[in-house]
Design an enzyme around this catalytic site. Structure first.
Site, short mmCIF file in Angstrom:
data_model
loop_
_atom_site.label_atom_id
_atom_site.label_comp_id
_atom_site.label_asym_id
_atom_site.label_seq_id
_atom_site.Cartn_x
_atom_site.Cartn_y
_atom_site.Cartn_z
N PHE A 57 -2.99 -4.40 13.00
CA PHE A 57 -3.30 -4.27 11.46
C PHE A 57 -4.76 -4.57 10.93
O PHE A 57 -4.99 -4.09 9.69
CB PHE A 57 -2.38 -5.25 10.55
CG PHE A 57 -2.72 -6.78 11.22
CD1 PHE A 57 -3.73 -7.46 10.55
CD2 PHE A 57 -2.02 -7.68 12.02
CE1 PHE A 57 -4.01 -8.92 11.05
CE2 PHE A 57 -2.12 -8.75 12.48
CZ PHE A 57 -3.19 -9.50 11.95
N HIS A 116 -6.96 -13.88 -0.93
CA HIS A 116 -7.20 -14.55 0.34
C HIS A 116 -7.82 -15.88 -0.09
O HIS A 116 -8.50 -16.08 -0.90
CB HIS A 116 -8.44 -13.70 1.14
CG HIS A 116 -8.91 -14.46 2.29
ND1 HIS A 116 -8.25 -14.67 3.55
CD2 HIS A 116 -10.23 -15.37 2.39
CE1 HIS A 116 -9.22 -15.62 4.42
NE2 HIS A 116 -10.24 -15.92 3.48
#
Length: 151
Positions: A57, A116
């Site tokens: 990913f 994040h």
């Protein structure tokens, strides 16, 4: 003070959720020491996500974080701040994030999970140094309401 780096990802910025997300951290009594809107370039993205290099990913992470502007912030508070921030953010997969968390309330897809947040105090310091120069950060400062939040 313990610090955590936050990145409001392209989906949060494009959906107009900056204010809604930032206000949650302020309302919990965390202090912003740095805040900026920026376009992450590929080199910065690769540096930030270096621990994931080689994983399937990785290229998708780099491509996505560089696709549109992000808001990068440093929040600080008492020891336990990173743990508090992670609890407020919620599970990585918005479908599994509890209601009341940022991802639980606003998230739709694991690949577009809004934000994040540093996963440890050490990561908070390392990530802060990646995105901010020392002169861009405000150190210890007091708000009028701090006496009503902290003992």
């Amino acid at each position: 003070m313990e610090r955590a780096l936050l990145i409001l990802k392209p989906d949060a910025v494009q959906r107009g959720l900056i204010g809604a997300i930032i206000s949650r951290f302020e309302q919990r009594g965390l202090k912003f020491q740095g805040l900026k809107l920026m376009q992450v370039d590929e080199a910065l993205a690769r540096r930030h996500y270096a621990e994931h290099e080689g994983k399937s990913f990785f290229n998708g992470l780099v491509s996505y974080i560089t696709s549109a502007p992000v808001v990068v912030a440093v929040v600080a508070g008492k020891p336990g701040t990173v743990e508090l921030v992670r609890a407020m953010v919620g599970a990585t997969n918005p479908a599994k994030a509890a209601p009341g968390t940022i991802r639980g309330d606003f998230g739709v897809d694991i690949g577009r999970n809004l934000i994040h947040a540093s996963d440890s105090p050490e990561s908070g310091e390392r990530e802060t140094a990646i995105f901010f120069q020392p002169h861009e950060l405000i150190g210890e400062w007091n708000r009028a309401l701090d006496n009503w939040i902290y003992e």
